[in-house]
Design a protein around this motif. Structure first.
Motif, PDB file in Angstrom:
ATOM      1  N   ASN A   1       6.163  22.924  30.025  1.00 40.11           N
ATOM      2  CA  ASN A   1       7.603  23.083  29.824  1.00 40.11           C
ATOM      3  C   ASN A   1       7.947  22.495  28.457  1.00 40.11           C
ATOM      4  O   ASN A   1       8.570  21.451  28.342  1.00 40.11           O
ATOM      5  CB  ASN A   1       8.368  22.388  30.954  1.00 40.11           C
ATOM      6  N   ASP A   2       7.482  23.178  27.418  1.00 39.59           N
ATOM      7  CA  ASP A   2       7.684  22.734  26.046  1.00 39.59           C
ATOM      8  C   ASP A   2       7.984  23.958  25.180  1.00 39.59           C
ATOM      9  O   ASP A   2       8.038  25.089  25.687  1.00 39.59           O
ATOM     10  CB  ASP A   2       6.456  21.963  25.526  1.00 39.59           C
ATOM     11  N   ALA A   3       8.208  23.742  23.891  1.00 40.10           N
ATOM     12  CA  ALA A   3       8.566  24.857  23.008  1.00 40.10           C
ATOM     13  C   ALA A   3       7.489  25.938  23.003  1.00 40.10           C
ATOM     14  O   ALA A   3       7.799  27.132  23.028  1.00 40.10           O
ATOM     15  CB  ALA A   3       8.815  24.340  21.589  1.00 40.10           C
ATOM     16  N   ALA A   4       6.211  25.530  22.992  1.00 41.13           N
ATOM     17  CA  ALA A   4       5.119  26.513  23.000  1.00 41.13           C
ATOM     18  C   ALA A   4       5.139  27.318  24.290  1.00 41.13           C
ATOM     19  O   ALA A   4       4.972  28.540  24.268  1.00 41.13           O
ATOM     20  CB  ALA A   4       3.779  25.807  22.814  1.00 41.13           C
ATOM     21  N   GLY A   5       5.343  26.663  25.417  1.00 39.06           N
ATOM     22  CA  GLY A   5       5.380  27.354  26.706  1.00 39.06           C
ATOM     23  C   GLY A   5       6.512  28.369  26.769  1.00 39.06           C
ATOM     24  O   GLY A   5       6.328  29.488  27.243  1.00 39.06           O
ATOM     25  N   HIS A   6       7.687  27.984  26.282  1.00 39.78           N
ATOM     26  CA  HIS A   6       8.821  28.908  26.273  1.00 39.78           C
ATOM     27  C   HIS A   6       8.534  30.098  25.355  1.00 39.78           C
ATOM     28  O   HIS A   6       8.879  31.237  25.687  1.00 39.78           O
ATOM     29  CB  HIS A   6      10.103  28.183  25.862  1.00 39.78           C
ATOM     30  N   ALA A   7       7.907  29.853  24.203  1.00 36.93           N
ATOM     31  CA  ALA A   7       7.571  30.939  23.283  1.00 36.93           C
ATOM     32  C   ALA A   7       6.556  31.886  23.910  1.00 36.93           C
ATOM     33  O   ALA A   7       6.681  33.109  23.790  1.00 36.93           O
ATOM     34  CB  ALA A   7       7.033  30.369  21.968  1.00 36.93           C
ATOM     35  N   LEU A   8       5.552  31.349  24.605  1.00 34.86           N
ATOM     36  CA  LEU A   8       4.531  32.178  25.238  1.00 34.86           C
ATOM     37  C   LEU A   8       5.131  33.040  26.348  1.00 34.86           C
ATOM     38  O   LEU A   8       4.831  34.232  26.451  1.00 34.86           O
ATOM     39  CB  LEU A   8       3.392  31.311  25.770  1.00 34.86           C
ATOM     40  N   ILE A   9       5.988  32.449  27.156  1.00 37.96           N
ATOM     41  CA  ILE A   9       6.635  33.217  28.225  1.00 37.96           C
ATOM     42  C   ILE A   9       7.532  34.300  27.631  1.00 37.96           C
ATOM     43  O   ILE A   9       7.552  35.436  28.108  1.00 37.96           O
ATOM     44  CB  ILE A   9       7.406  32.287  29.180  1.00 37.96           C
TER      45      ILE A   9
END
Length: 168
Positions: free
Chosen positions: A66-74
């Motif tokens: 639940n971080d910026a990378a995770g949001h970008a990947l989703i």
């Protein structure tokens, strides 16, 4: 008929670092000019993403933080039409790999598996309707995911769904 493929494994943020000098000419402790880009990655993430460029439907089973990378990947998966469920976990950072690419195209990778560790049988969706399963070789090699992945394999085999294993 549209094939439905379940992709199990790693989802990473790739940080591609292209340098114009050979690695022995890197200015360690100082600056070395580079061209840097970021993209969704990970073996399972890549396969799921590319499948959506065909007539197939892809569903990814993996974890991001639940971080910026995770949001970008989703967001990237959503834009491509890759289906997912329970991809984001609250604890841990998303997996990231820094890929150093030299002028000859040789790649050196610095992976941080992050949230990819810890896949478990509860991550597996209902298998009805899937025509095939892709399994990245990185997942069963991860000590924190191995037991869960082996349980997933048993469930997939019990359903008689073809399983394609990529030893990476």
């Amino acid at each position: 008929m549209t094939a439905r493929v379940l992709c199990i494994g790693d989802v990473m943020l790739d940080v591609i670092t292209k340098i114009n000098v050979m690695p022995d000419k890197i200015n360690y402790g100082s600056d070395t000019p580079a061209k840097i880009s970021t993209h969704g990655g990970g073996a399972a993430g890549n396969v799921a993403s590319w499948l959506t460029r065909t007539d197939a439907r892809a569903t990814i089973v993996g974890h991001v933080g639940n971080d910026a990378a995770g949001h970008a990947l989703i967001s990237e998966f959503d834009a491509l039409g890759v289906r997912h469920n329970n991809l984001m976990i609250d604890n841990g950072n998303s997996g990231v790999v820094v890929v150093l690419v030299d002028p000859t195209g040789e790649r050196t990778m610095f992976p941080d598996n992050g949230a990819n560790s810890g896949l478990h049988i509860g991550d597996l969706p209902e298998l009805d309707g899937f025509d095939a399963v892709y399994l990245s070789g990185y997942s069963p090699l991860d000590p924190l995911s191995r037991a869960g992945v082996m349980q997933m394999i048993d469930a997939i085999k019990a359903q008689g769904i073809p399983l394609f294993f990529d030893p990476a």
